[in-house]
Structures are given as structure tokens and as C-alpha cells.
Design an enzyme around this catalytic site. Structure first.
Site, PDB file in Angstrom:
ATOM      1  N   SER A 133       0.701  -1.016   0.088  1.00 54.29           N
ATOM      2  CA  SER A 133      -0.029  -0.058   0.075  1.00 54.29           C
ATOM      3  C   SER A 133       0.787   1.339   0.001  1.00 54.29           C
ATOM      4  O   SER A 133       0.418   2.404  -0.702  1.00 54.29           O
ATOM      5  CB  SER A 133      -0.845   0.153   1.259  1.00 54.29           C
ATOM      6  OG  SER A 133      -1.868  -0.867   1.075  1.00 54.29           O
ATOM      7  N   HIS A 185       0.881   4.186   5.075  1.00 51.79           N
ATOM      8  CA  HIS A 185      -0.146   4.973   4.142  1.00 51.79           C
ATOM      9  C   HIS A 185       0.469   6.461   3.795  1.00 51.79           C
ATOM     10  O   HIS A 185       0.741   6.817   2.757  1.00 51.79           O
ATOM     11  CB  HIS A 185      -1.493   4.569   4.138  1.00 51.79           C
ATOM     12  CG  HIS A 185      -1.899   3.470   4.120  1.00 51.79           C
ATOM     13  ND1 HIS A 185      -3.138   2.838   4.518  1.00 51.79           N
ATOM     14  CD2 HIS A 185      -1.391   2.220   3.814  1.00 51.79           C
ATOM     15  CE1 HIS A 185      -3.133   1.493   4.312  1.00 51.79           C
ATOM     16  NE2 HIS A 185      -2.158   1.168   4.038  1.00 51.79           N
TER      17      HIS A 185
END
EC number: 3.4.21.-
Length: 269
Positions: A133, A185
Site C-alpha cells: 500500500s 500509507h
């Protein structure tokens, strides 16, 4: 009839390869019952010299849903390979994927260090992060700056304006996936902005190959030094100064020696 998948694969060769690699790694992890603590990245393992985890953690996934979510988003972001007329394209995609994998991992560990050393939050010592991610969020960010009119398609059902996708996805995943790594993230987003604004730039084939070469060297040496894998052809012996190990390659009666400077929970990224 819809467009055959074959044409998309041809137009997104690098994305197709990465999706295939991540899927195969997930299959091997499931087949061999490999624990995520064995491949994930944490502050403590980084301090112990397990630098190879920066690579293995990026390409490993904790569940099939985790894999499908990341690969679905990545497939949509593969449009970067089709934007050569905007200065992007496949070469750009490969060059800066390397940058995103390494720099986002370094930034995550840097943030953990700040939280542990400055704010005494020891929880982040043992948090183990796995997943692609960081890179996905980095490409969302780059595309939101370079091509703000694009859309991000998830599972073929949800379409988000790319200009808002990084922070929308950051909030969305933090709410619906409690184990989602907010800091991981966020690191991908920050590195993505650094790339798209030119703060990290100048990558070309020469620098990409040089960077890849160093990644391979550090990966192999840290695997050996950490004891995670025994390379019979490679020995690392300490000199009188323990901080400066000697490096010896053994094979076919030839020896090359050189000195080198040594280099809880699970969060999905």
C-alpha cells in the site's frame, strides 16, 4: 463485448509483472504457512540489521482481501504507463517504483524512531508492517498531481476522483480496516508528493540500475548478517574494529575481500 484483458496487460507490462509477483508471493506464503513476522518490517528488526525486510514486507500480503484491494488499486494506477506524452510511461513507472519502495520504508522507520525516542511510544517498536500500500498510495499521489482528471477504480465498482483519492483512501482504509497502517500509507503519500513536486527526481536508467544494484547488495548482505538465510559462498568476518566487517566471497578457489560499513502487532500497508 468488453476490451480483452490481453490488451491491458500489453499496455501495462510493469504493472502486470508486479501484480503477478505479489500474487505468487502471497500464494507461497499461504502454501508454506510463513508467518508475517518472518517477512514483515518493524522498528526492532530494522535496528537489528534486517534491512531485507524493507523489500519482503512491501511485496507480502496478510490476506487475500488485502492482496485484492492493493492489486485492484495498483492495476487502475497502471495508467501511468500509458502517459508517456506527459513525461510518465513505463520507464518512469519502474524508476519511481524503486524509489517508493525504499524511501517509504525508510520514512516509516524514521517516523517510528521519532515516536519511540522523542515521545516514548514503545508500541511502535514491535508493530510489523506488510503490504504494497505504501507504493499504491505513492502512485495515487503522483497521479493526482500529474493527471488530476484521472479516476481511481476499485474492484470495478467504486470510482474515485484521483485528485482526492490519496486522502479519501487514507481515511477510508483507516476506518474499515483497523489493522491498516496509517503511518505507512501516509509515508507513501509524502514520498509521492516529494516525487511529483521534483524534490526527489533525476531518475534515469543509469541511476535506477545503480539503485537496484545497491538494493540487491544490501538485501543479500543483510540476509546473511542477520542469519535469516545462509549463503555458503559469502562470509562476513569482524576486523579488530567490530563496526567494520570484512566481506569475503568464496568460490572456485578465488577470493575477493573488501571492507564495508555495516549498514506484536501486524499493520497492513
Amino acid at each position: 463485448m468488453g476490451r480483452p484483458l490481453f490488451y491491458d496487460i500489453i499496455e501495462k507490462p510493469a504493472t502486470s509483472c508486479i501484480v503477478t509477483i505479489c500474487s505468487l508471493i502471497w500464494f507461497v506464503i499461504q502454501k508454506k504457512s510463513i508467518g508475517y513476522s518472518q517477512v514483515g518490517l518493524s522498528y526492532d528488526t530494522a535496528i537489528e540489521g534486517h534491512y531485507w525486510r524493507m523489500i519482503t514486507s512491501a511485496f507480502s500480503h496478510i490476506s487475500v482481501l488485502h492482496l485484492v484491494f492493493n492489486m485492484s488499486a495498483l492495476w487502475s494506477l497502471g495508467v501511468v504507463e500509458q502517459l508517456g506524452h506527459l513525461g510518465l510511461g513505463t520507464a518512469y513507472y519502474l524508476h519511481y517504483t524503486l524509489v517508493l519502495v525504499v524511501f517509504s520504508g525508510v520514512l516509516v522507520i524514521g517516523i517510528y524512531h521519532l515516536l519511540i525516542a522523542r515521545f516514548k511510544v514503545d508500541y511502535f517498536r514491535r508493530v510489523t508492517a506488510v503490504g504494497y500500500s505504501c507504493v499504491v498510495f505513492g502512485w495515487m499521489t503522483i497521479l493526482s498531481v500529474k493527471q488530476p482528471s484521472s479516476k481511481l477504480d476499485l474492484f470495478g465498482l467504486l470510482s474515485l476522483p484521483i485528485s482526492f483519492a490519496p486522502f479519501e483512501s487514507l481515511i477510508f482504509t483507516s476506518i474499515i480496516v483497523p489493522q491498516a497502517s496509517f503511518l505507512g500509507h501516509l509515508s507513501g503519500i509524502l514520498v509521492g508528493y516529494a516525487i511529483s513536486w521534483g524534490l526527489i527526481g533525476g531518475m534515469n536508467n543509469y541511476w535506477a540500475l545503480t539503485m537496484l544494484g545497491w538494493i540487491i547488495v544490501v538485501f543479500v548482505f543483510s540476509l546473511k548478517k542477520s542469519g535469516a538465510y545462509d549463503f555458503s559462498f559469502l562470509e562476513i568476518e569482524s576486523l579488530t574494529d567490530a563496526s567494520l566487517p570484512s566481506v569475503r566471497f568464496i568460490g572456485n578457489g578465488r577470493t575477493l575481500q573488501a571492507s564495508a560499513v555495516p549498514l506484536s502487532g501486524v499493520e497492513v500497508v
